[in-house]
Design an enzyme around this catalytic site. Structure first.
Site, short mmCIF file in Angstrom:
data_model
loop_
_atom_site.label_atom_id
_atom_site.label_comp_id
_atom_site.label_asym_id
_atom_site.label_seq_id
_atom_site.Cartn_x
_atom_site.Cartn_y
_atom_site.Cartn_z
N ASP A 83 0.88 -1.16 0.00
CA ASP A 83 0.00 0.00 0.00
C ASP A 83 0.93 1.23 0.00
O ASP A 83 2.13 1.12 0.26
CB ASP A 83 -0.96 -0.01 1.20
CG ASP A 83 -2.17 0.92 0.96
OD1 ASP A 83 -2.08 1.78 0.06
OD2 ASP A 83 -3.18 0.79 1.67
C1 BGC Z 1 -5.04 3.32 0.10
C2 BGC Z 1 -5.08 2.41 -1.11
C3 BGC Z 1 -4.87 3.22 -2.36
C4 BGC Z 1 -3.53 3.92 -2.25
C5 BGC Z 1 -3.17 4.75 -3.44
C6 BGC Z 1 -3.83 4.22 0.12
O1 BGC Z 1 -4.04 5.27 1.02
O2 BGC Z 1 -5.10 2.56 1.28
O3 BGC Z 1 -6.30 1.73 -1.15
O4 BGC Z 1 -4.93 2.42 -3.50
O5 BGC Z 1 -3.57 4.79 -1.13
O6 BGC Z 1 -3.94 5.89 -3.51
#
Ligand code: BGC
Length: 720
Positions: free
Chosen positions: A227
């Site tokens: 993530d």
């Molecule tokens: C989220 C993800 C997301 C990523 C990119 C993170 O804060 O948990 O689900 O895809 O950011 O934006």
């Protein structure tokens, strides 16, 4: 040449530096992607773009179709519609020059307060798995890599970057892992790890779950991506099986924000809860090279990471050897017309209408075409697109509830806000490094021109045949809801309107369960979730009966105090950064059955405007049943036939009373009868034994078939 040989040949041409550039994100020169791999031009590897998110494409600065929230798509109980939505999102991703979509999110809805429930699918693993697989299939049918997230046990936003989900093996296996397993079985190209820890270890360092279970046991051969700023270490993560660090570069302004805050205060800078340290990047850069040189990470691991990433690029024809850059440009040009195309608008509208759940109806719905309608609510002049955070999308076109009803109604339409507007909340407003000017528009709207008055709402209601009140919650990634009550003065508004007009219909727009204290006082209640751009059109179609409200609840509605996490900080939000899943598998309806508590609205619940009668169910195979269903109403309708399995006896005392094994939707004309065949998922027959693994107890299983987990119409038996 076989694919493997092909990738092997590309790999053999790469220097170590080039390989390292492929396993770590970089800055997208075009600035549209959420994550970017720069590629290696000399070796015929083009740049690769990853983009958010589950509700539509969030390419920076670009518009795209705003589909309903994932929980609404799940409420359709329609994997084919999920597939169509996935394919539309995939086509738009290509049109916007993107290669991988950061969707779907399949985490089980454990805590009703979780701020991201709207991005997830269900409290049930079979349901989440089937709908998730539909979305994945669709996305990948458009030659875009789907990314299932967040692996695993990311069930709350509070302390999401540090909290440890303390969860036993059986519960993980029976509840939290299966939707991911279903994604792997559906051929998902990528898995994103969660921020949180599981049993003490950060997911990006979790060798047992990432390396052993996901890649080993399940044979996942795509790439595992962190993530964003969620990679915890270099050596631990590389050896655990992480393949790609994202975004790989610090967020612009993050270091300065942290520094200036440190300079201001004595305490030093702390990232707000739920926000990862956006300066932490590059762990798979030089530190990985050093770790390989030092023998802490085998060199073969880097090759494996690259092979997995190239494997997906190759599979979806992103390598120059399968497709030239000009061809890539052509394919996105060819799809440019799909952005905001009529067919995508229709899919968004279909999902929004079909996912709408009719919770209660005393007969006021569907509305008469000529009824005089008062449209009331603090946000009737804005569509409810979604929740806050990485899934926020910006549509070209959207319809407000007021406009949707206004265009459909043949009678008079009046309106009143009644009470102050409910402002949206957004993750982007919580980021310490995002300036005021760059802040995402939380769709708060302009409040200057309005002076909401409860009296106006009451008068409008009194003078109309029907009052339709729109209420909403406000949720975002990175924050949980503090309570399940509707925010602001909305409950007061509903009560006042209901007292003024006995034909009061309430339309809820929420990311999950909410409390409805006025429920007995109103004539009908619809749950529309976050309907996306089609909002007003979709709700008008359901209110006037142009569409049957055929959504069913993917999550139990109950008073806040009745959920399994209620009243125990240990269970939620956790104590000392540990959240104990003491309820085990008894989550959602499994809990309400076990505790013998009647929920407000059970899992699977939802009325149709038609009426269905069920005949006798019959077992047609070891894992198949058939049941005749007849529409006895004078109008067409869509029924979602659900099958639950009850274990043989009380022999194994700690099994749920019933578990969803399958479902099938059927559209029936007035008077039509059809035999519906259901395939029963093995998961519902199995339990996970820590010593002997998956076990199917011998005996007679009862298959309950009905309209919801609490409305069983017929049973059959299956011997195993
Ligand atoms: C989220 C993800 C997301 C990523 C990119 C993170 O804060 O948990 O689900 O895809 O950011 O934006």
């Amino acid at each position: 040449m076989a694919d493997d040989d092909h990738i092997g040949a590309v790999l053999a041409r790469l220097s170590r530096e080039q390989k390292l550039a492929l396993v770590r994100g970089a800055t997208d020169p075009e600035g549209t992607a959420t994550g970017y791999i720069s590629g290696v031009e000399a070796a015929g590897i083009p740049p690769f773009r990853l983009v958010d998110g589950p509700l539509g494409i969030r390419a920076e600065g670009q518009c795209a179709t705003a589909f309903p929230a994932s929980i609404a798509t799940a409420a359709t109980f329609d994997p084919d519609l999920a597939r169509r939505q996935g394919a539309a999102m995939g086509r738009e991703a290509v049109a916007l020059g993107q290669d991988a979509l950061l969707a779907p999110g399949v985490n089980i809805i454990r805590v009703p307060h979780c701020g991201r429930n709207f991005e997830y699918l269900s409290e049930d693993p079979v349901h989440a798995g089937v709908v998730g697989a539909g979305l994945i299939d669709g996305i990948q049918s458009a030659d875009v890599v789907a990314t299932v997230k967040h692996f695993v046990a990311n069930n709350q936003e509070t302390h999401r970057t540090t909290v440890s989900a303390e969860v036993d093996e059986r519960t993980l296996r029976e509840l939290y892992l299966p939707p991911f397993r279903a994604a792997v079985d559906a051929g998902v190209g990528s898995v994103m790890t969660a921020y949180n820890r599981v049993n003490g270890t950060h997911m990006s360092d979790h060798e047992r779950l990432v390396g052993d279970v996901l890649k080993g046991e399940w044979g996942f051969d795509g790439y595992v991506v962190s993530d964003w700023y969620g990679l915890e270490s270099t050596v631990g993560a590389a050896n655990a099986g992480m393949d790609l660090e994202m975004p790989g570069v610090a967020a612009p302004g993050a270091a300065e924000a942290a520094d200036s805050d440190t300079a201001d205060g004595d305490e030093g800078f702390e990232w707000p809860d739920g926000i990862p340290d956006a300066t932490r990047a590059g762990l798979f850069g030089d530190p990985l090279a050093d770790a390989i040189d030092g023998g802490e990470v085998p060199a073969g691991r880097l090759d494996d990471m690259v092979r997995r990433i190239l494997g997906q690029m190759d599979r979806f024809e992103r390598l120059d050897s399968n497709r030239t850059a000009a061809e890539a440009g052509e394919s996105s040009d060819a799809l440019a017309g799909e952005l905001d195309s009529q067919r995508h608008r229709d899919i968004a509208a279909d999902a929004a209408a079909r996912g709408t759940v009719l919770l209660d109806n005393d007969g006021v719905l569907p509305l008469d075409d000529g009824a005089d309608v008062a449209v009331i609510g603090p946000n009737i002049d804005e569509p409810k697109l979604g929740g806050g955070g990485s899934s926020e999308t910006t549509p070209v076109h959207s319809v407000t509830p007021l406009d949707g009803i206004d265009s459909r109604a043949e009678g008079a339409v009046s309106s009143a806000f009644g009470v102050p507007r409910i402002d949206s909340v957004s993750l982007f407003d919580l980021l310490p490094f995002v300036g005021e000017d760059d802040e995402a528009d939380g769709a708060a709207g302009d409040t200057a021109d309005r002076e909401p008055s409860l009296d106006d709402a009451v008068t409008a209601a009194e003078n109309a045949d029907v009052a339709v009140v729109f209420v909403r919650d406000a949720t975002t990634e990175a924050r949980d809801r503090e309570s399940l009550a509707l925010p602001g003065q909305q409950d007061e508004l509903v009560s006042a309107v209901a007292a003024a007009n006995e034909n009061t219909v309430v339309v809820i727009r929420s990311g999950g369960p909410v409390e409805l204290p006025w429920r007995e006082d109103v004539a009908a209640v619809l749950e529309q979730w976050y309907p996306g751009q089609a909002d007003g059109d979709a709700v008008a179609a359901v209110l006037y009966g142009d569409r049957d409200p055929s959504g069913r609840l993917p999550v139990t509605f109950a008073p806040e105090s009745e959920y399994p996490t209620a009243g125990s900080d240990r269970r939620y939000p956790g104590v000392d950064d540990e959240v104990h899943y003491d309820e085990g598998v008894f989550v959602g309806y499994r809990h309400f059955d076990d505790a013998d508590v009647d929920p407000t609205y059970p899992f699977g619940h939802g009325h149709s405007y038609a009426t269905f009668e069920y005949g006798e169910a019959e077992t047609t195979g070891e894992q198949a049943v058939a049941v005749p269903v007849e529409n006895v109403a004078d109008r067409p309708g869509r029924e979602v036939v659900q099958a639950y399995v009850r274990p043989p006896s009380a022999a194994v005392a700690d099994r749920p009373e019933r578990e969803l094994a399958g479902f099938e939707a059927v559209q029936l004309d007035a008077g039509e009868r059809q035999t519906v065949e259901l395939t029963l998922d093995d998961l519902a027959f199995s339990r996970y034994d820590t010593d002997s693994g998956w076990t199917v107890d011998t005996g007679t299983y009862t298959v309950e078939i009905g309209r919801s987990s609490r409305d069983i119409r017929t049973t059959a038996t299956v011997d195993r």
